[in-house]
Design a protein around this motif. Sequence first.
Motif, PDB file in Angstrom:
ATOM      1  N   GLY A  63      -4.819  -8.645 -13.645  1.00 16.40           N
ATOM      2  CA  GLY A  63      -4.698  -7.219 -13.907  1.00 16.40           C
ATOM      3  C   GLY A  63      -3.266  -6.779 -14.141  1.00 16.40           C
ATOM      4  O   GLY A  63      -2.962  -6.073 -15.108  1.00 16.40           O
TER       5      GLY A  63
ATOM      6  N   ARG B 169      -6.515  -5.766  -7.031  1.00 17.56           N
ATOM      7  CA  ARG B 169      -7.584  -6.520  -7.685  1.00 17.56           C
ATOM      8  C   ARG B 169      -7.917  -7.756  -6.848  1.00 17.56           C
ATOM      9  O   ARG B 169      -7.028  -8.387  -6.292  1.00 17.56           O
ATOM     10  CB  ARG B 169      -7.110  -6.949  -9.057  1.00 17.56           C
ATOM     11  CG  ARG B 169      -8.185  -7.668  -9.839  1.00 17.56           C
ATOM     12  CD  ARG B 169      -7.823  -7.640 -11.296  1.00 17.56           C
ATOM     13  NE  ARG B 169      -8.814  -8.342 -12.084  1.00 17.56           N
ATOM     14  CZ  ARG B 169      -9.027  -8.097 -13.361  1.00 17.56           C
ATOM     15  NH1 ARG B 169      -8.329  -7.166 -13.968  1.00 17.56           N
ATOM     16  NH2 ARG B 169      -9.928  -8.768 -14.031  1.00 17.56           N
TER      17      ARG B 169
ATOM     18  N   CYS C 255      -2.127 -12.422 -10.960  1.00 19.16           N
ATOM     19  CA  CYS C 255      -3.163 -11.406 -11.045  1.00 19.16           C
ATOM     20  C   CYS C 255      -3.464 -11.131 -12.507  1.00 19.16           C
ATOM     21  O   CYS C 255      -2.553 -10.861 -13.289  1.00 19.16           O
ATOM     22  CB  CYS C 255      -2.671 -10.133 -10.360  1.00 19.16           C
ATOM     23  SG  CYS C 255      -3.780  -8.744 -10.599  1.00 19.16           S
TER      24      CYS C 255
ATOM     25  N   GLU D  68      -6.494 -10.732  -2.519  1.00 13.26           N
ATOM     26  CA  GLU D  68      -6.343  -9.378  -3.028  1.00 13.26           C
ATOM     27  C   GLU D  68      -4.903  -9.197  -3.491  1.00 13.26           C
ATOM     28  O   GLU D  68      -3.969  -9.483  -2.744  1.00 13.26           O
ATOM     29  CB  GLU D  68      -6.679  -8.378  -1.929  1.00 13.26           C
ATOM     30  CG  GLU D  68      -6.606  -6.943  -2.399  1.00 13.26           C
ATOM     31  CD  GLU D  68      -6.947  -5.990  -1.276  1.00 13.26           C
ATOM     32  OE1 GLU D  68      -8.088  -5.530  -1.205  1.00 13.26           O
ATOM     33  OE2 GLU D  68      -6.063  -5.736  -0.438  1.00 13.26           O
TER      34      GLU D  68
ATOM     35  N   CYS E 201      -1.954  -4.255  -7.260  1.00 20.13           N
ATOM     36  CA  CYS E 201      -2.984  -3.371  -7.805  1.00 20.13           C
ATOM     37  C   CYS E 201      -4.299  -3.443  -7.039  1.00 20.13           C
ATOM     38  O   CYS E 201      -5.209  -2.685  -7.306  1.00 20.13           O
ATOM     39  CB  CYS E 201      -3.208  -3.676  -9.291  1.00 20.13           C
ATOM     40  SG  CYS E 201      -4.044  -5.242  -9.588  1.00 20.13           S
TER      41      CYS E 201
END
Length: 60
Positions: free
Chosen positions: A20, A50, A18, A44, A48
């Motif tokens: 993020g 994202r 990820c 997903e 988090c």
Amino acid sequence: MMPSHDNRQPAPKRGLECPGCGGTHFRVLYTRRAVGGRLLRRRECRHCGRRLTTYEAAFA
Ligand SMILES: [Zn+2]
């Protein structure tokens, strides 16, 4: 009918993280065939939330 745990996830290509939070656990929202016979997967992040889109080679 919707299991809270999804253990059917195929392993994503190595190194997928990820952007993020750096998490490596993703839930697959859906899979569809993309142009060129590849598979588009909407993922997903489980940490988090994202969302990412990945393209994977499909076996004909
Ligand atoms: Zn994340």
